[in-house]
Design a protein around this motif. Structure first.
Motif, mmCIF file in Angstrom:
data_model
loop_
_atom_site.group_PDB
_atom_site.id
_atom_site.type_symbol
_atom_site.label_atom_id
_atom_site.label_comp_id
_atom_site.label_asym_id
_atom_site.label_seq_id
_atom_site.Cartn_x
_atom_site.Cartn_y
_atom_site.Cartn_z
ATOM 1 N N SER A 96 0.832 -1.211 0.000
ATOM 2 C CA SER A 96 0.000 0.000 0.000
ATOM 3 C C SER A 96 0.862 1.256 0.000
ATOM 4 O O SER A 96 0.572 2.234 -0.713
ATOM 5 N N GLY A 97 1.935 1.265 0.800
ATOM 6 C CA GLY A 97 2.842 2.416 0.817
ATOM 7 C C GLY A 97 3.497 2.629 -0.525
ATOM 8 O O GLY A 97 3.708 3.786 -0.963
ATOM 9 N N PHE A 98 3.838 1.516 -1.194
ATOM 10 C CA PHE A 98 4.414 1.600 -2.534
ATOM 11 C C PHE A 98 3.439 2.289 -3.493
ATOM 12 O O PHE A 98 3.816 3.196 -4.246
ATOM 13 N N ALA A 99 2.169 1.868 -3.463
ATOM 14 C CA ALA A 99 1.177 2.469 -4.363
ATOM 15 C C ALA A 99 0.913 3.930 -4.008
ATOM 16 O O ALA A 99 0.811 4.800 -4.903
ATOM 17 N N ILE A 100 0.808 4.247 -2.714
ATOM 18 C CA ILE A 100 0.543 5.625 -2.298
ATOM 19 C C ILE A 100 1.717 6.529 -2.644
ATOM 20 O O ILE A 100 1.535 7.686 -3.073
ATOM 21 N N SER A 101 2.949 6.024 -2.502
ATOM 22 C CA SER A 101 4.123 6.844 -2.823
ATOM 23 C C SER A 101 4.140 7.206 -4.305
ATOM 24 O O SER A 101 4.492 8.337 -4.676
ATOM 25 N N ILE A 102 3.755 6.271 -5.158
ATOM 26 C CA ILE A 102 3.681 6.588 -6.589
ATOM 27 C C ILE A 102 2.600 7.635 -6.846
ATOM 28 O O ILE A 102 2.803 8.589 -7.626
ATOM 29 N N ALA A 103 1.458 7.487 -6.184
ATOM 30 C CA ALA A 103 0.374 8.454 -6.364
ATOM 31 C C ALA A 103 0.797 9.854 -5.931
ATOM 32 O O ALA A 103 0.478 10.851 -6.598
ATOM 33 N N LEU A 104 1.526 9.931 -4.820
ATOM 34 C CA LEU A 104 1.989 11.245 -4.355
ATOM 35 C C LEU A 104 2.998 11.842 -5.321
ATOM 36 O O LEU A 104 3.007 13.063 -5.550
#
Length: 479
Positions: free
Chosen positions: A109-117
């Motif tokens: 989830s952190g991986f996906a959120i970091s890309i989104a940010l």
């Protein structure tokens, strides 16, 4: 009443823990089998993040992944090593599964959120697609434990909702903007994932219930089989001793040991003697069958020279064949052929084949015994000139308690167990027993046995459980 309530509650708790143990083992097994697949998916995702967005975040995500996989590997090994009824170990390993799930799901989830940010306030196809793939992967492969699956999906769903809501809040996006469409789409996808989870869990529960039902049926069948075997064994042993005395007395009477038999009694004595012999043979066959099914049949293997062995077997069976006016003819056998065998048991097999061949032959017919050999094996053939067995008879020939019903084949009785026992004995010798219909009249039964060098095998006593292989391959001719 309080004690009873406490006992029932404790019983159900323990029972649930035992079921949890089964699910944890399934979960651990699936996790180990999917290690390479997970590693490949994560590697490709981190390469994409490093190339398009940030190699620093990609490296950090990879390090967390390594820690997570090591932790899961240790947990899986602990699960496989724990005892089925170790309640403390089950609870401890379940907590480790929960920790590993949180660590892995938060990393993804952190991986996906970091890309989104890093993408900014725009549509986030890559981030949401990775989350969808991770959620579907969990639904397809982590359905064994409901709470673990729900924990993982809860983290993914939180990330699913965080990405579009964060954009909406930060830029105060109007209801008609793409950000709201992205949020509504995420909610739709979440509902789809939840429904997939429900279906996967339902299928898994159904499978477990079917397995439990099969295990119960297996236990019942095993208990019934054991009871049947014990009953037959007990009855056979109890009958054999008095029947042996009866048969011996009848044989002595028939031989005139107690004086001349009146002519009016000769017929009755002969009938009683013949039936006593049939009962004695049936009991011996039942005992042999029970020993084999229980895995207690002993074989004394040694090097056996075929030529003198076959001569002795034919000589032993000649009187029986002579009563039926059938000739046993042994063709020449090379002196160089040796097999690994229990001579008594192999003689039992060939005697059964020869007696059947004599029974099924017409008076004045011949039964020929031949041997063909190659470098590795010898084939003993018993060729009769009777009416012959058809392919339709094949399922009956080697079955238990099976007799062919043609009237000309029932002129001499039998137990219906001989060929079944013979086949098991031959298979315990690493050989094959089968038959084929002759081109002309009659049938040929054959026994294939591996050849050995002369005198290279000491006498060995083995206990063998021989099972009948019912997948028989017919042959049409011999070279």
């Amino acid at each position: 009443m309080k004690f009873t309530s406490f006992y029932r509650a404790n019983f159900h708790t323990t029972k649930n823990l035992f079921r949890l143990n089964i699910r944890m083992r399934d979960y651990a097994r699936a996790g180990q089998e999917l290690f390479a697949q997970r590693l490949l998916i994560y590697t490709v995702a981190f390469i994409l993040e490093a190339f398009y967005y940030s190699w620093v975040l990609a490296v950090l995500s990879m390090l967390v992944l390594v820690v997570s996989e090591i932790f899961d590997h240790v947990t899986f090994r602990r699960i496989h090593a724990m005892k089925p009824r170790d309640v403390l170990a089950i609870r401890a390993n379940f907590r480790m599964l929960q920790i590993g799930t949180v660590l892995s799901a938060v990393n993804i989830s952190g991986f996906a959120i970091s890309i989104a940010l890093l993408q900014g306030h725009t549509t986030h196809f890559m981030s949401l697609f990775f989350l969808l793939a991770a959620a579907l992967f969990a639904v397809m492969n982590n359905y064994q434990i409901k709470s673990i699956l729900h924990l993982r999906l809860a983290i993914y769903i939180a990330a699913f909702l965080f990405i579009p809501i964060y954009d909406i809040v930060m830029i105060s996006a109007p209801i008609m903007s793409e950000h709201w469409v992205q949020l509504f789409t995420s909610v739709f996808v979440i509902c789809f994932i939840v429904d997939c989870s429900r279906v996967s869990r339902g299928l898994y529960r159904k499978t477990l219930m079917q397995m439990e039902a099969i295990e119960r049926e297996h236990d019942m069948v095993l208990a019934a089989s054991t009871a049947k075997s014990d009953f037959l064994s007990t009855v056979s042993h109890e009958l054999r001793t008095p029947l042996t005395s009866i048969k011996g007395s009848l044989d002595l009477i028939a031989l005139g040991a107690y004086g001349k038999i009146p002519e009016r009694m000769e017929g009755a004595i002969n009938i009683a003697q013949r039936n006593a012999g049939r009962l004695h043979a049936l009991i011996n066959d039942l005992l042999d069958l029970q020993k084999m099914e229980a895995g207690r049949m002993q074989f004394s293997f040694e090097t056996v020279q075929l030529a003198p062995f076959l001569m002795q077997t034919v000589a032993t069976n000649e009187p029986f064949a002579a009563k039926l006016e059938v000739n046993l003819i042994l063709d020449s056998v090379p002196d160089s052929l040796y097999v690994r065998a229990d001579s008594l048991r192999l003689d039992q097999v060939l005697s059964n084949i020869l007696s059947n061949a004599a029974k099924f032959s017409e008076a004045g017919g011949d039964v020929r015994i031949r041997v063909k050999a190659d470098e590795d094996s010898a084939r003993i053939l018993v060729v009769d000139q009777g009416t012959g067995l058809s392919e339709e008879d094949r399922s009956k020939v080697f079955d238990e308690f099976s007799q062919l019903d043609s009237s000309d084949r029932r002129k001499v009785g039998g137990t219906g167990l001989g060929m079944n026992i013979s086949k098991r004995i031959v298979e315990a010798h690493a050989g094959t027993l089968n038959y084929f219909k002759n081109t002309g009249p009659g049938t040929t039964f054959y026994v294939d046995l591996p050849l050995v060098e002369a005198d290279n095998l000491p006498k060995i006593v083995e206990t063998v459980s021989a099972a009948t292989d019912r997948s028989l391959t017919p042959e049409t001719s011999l070279p």
